[in-house]
Design a protein around this motif. Sequence first.
Motif, PDB file in Angstrom:
ATOM      1  N   UNK A   1       2.910  -0.822  -4.588  1.00  0.00           N
ATOM      2  CA  UNK A   1       1.451  -0.930  -4.550  1.00  0.00           C
ATOM      3  C   UNK A   1       0.930  -2.194  -5.223  1.00  0.00           C
ATOM      4  N   UNK A   2       1.830  -3.090  -5.633  1.00  0.00           N
ATOM      5  CA  UNK A   2       1.378  -4.300  -6.307  1.00  0.00           C
ATOM      6  C   UNK A   2       0.505  -5.129  -5.382  1.00  0.00           C
ATOM      7  N   UNK A   3      -0.635  -5.554  -5.894  1.00  0.00           N
ATOM      8  CA  UNK A   3      -1.536  -6.417  -5.137  1.00  0.00           C
ATOM      9  C   UNK A   3      -1.299  -7.874  -5.515  1.00  0.00           C
TER      10      UNK A   3
ATOM     11  N   UNK B   1       0.781  -1.231   0.000  1.00  0.00           N
ATOM     12  CA  UNK B   1       0.000   0.000   0.000  1.00  0.00           C
ATOM     13  C   UNK B   1       0.808   1.274   0.000  1.00  0.00           C
TER      14      UNK B   1
END
Lengths: 114, 109
Positions: A101-103, A96
Amino acid sequence: NAGVTQTPKFRILKIGQSMTLQCTQDMNHNYMYWYRQDPGMGLKLIYYSVGAGITDKGEVPNGYNVSRSTTEDFPLRLELAAPSQTSVYFCASSYGTRRNTEAFFGQGTRLTVV
Amino acid sequence: AQRVTQPEKLLSVFKGAPVELKCNYSYSGSPELFWYVQYSRQRLQLLLRHISRESIKGFTADLNKGETSFHLKKPFAQEEDSAMYYCALTVQGAQKLVFGQGTRLTINP
């Protein structure tokens, strides 16, 4: 590394039954998400959490509840199952932060309500 | 509110042909855009993000703030590119990660 683990993979529920979809991650991610994927409708955000003890509603929260008592776990609760909740459910997590920010996604839970 | 629109549910092209998957977004601030891909029987995974400005598996995507678009392009499609592609958006500070409806890409031999 296990990453994001969802259980169960498949489940059939009768109308009115309740169940909890489990999601756990071992990457120490702050952010966690629950999505549902309906055919031709893409992924819709149900609930999300930015840290232990903090949850917030997404686009389609009705009929669901979540809790985030630990960083690792983010269970999704269905209290009174309805046919409209037949879907594939995905849990995801991410750091986050702006640089990361990679999910990461679980393998999904296919739920059928009959 | 943030919104991501992928106008094509299905896209079919021949091997070796160029591919463009369209993505438009609505948000008044500065979003971060992503493309995620789901190959058959695999998990959804990140393909690329706009801040990285990189090419992954031959795919590129440019953020056009004027047109609020983030189209995914590849000059020569390969059969292994067949998959479901999702455009996604997050807003710094808003924490939510919002997806479009997805485009199923099929590469014909």
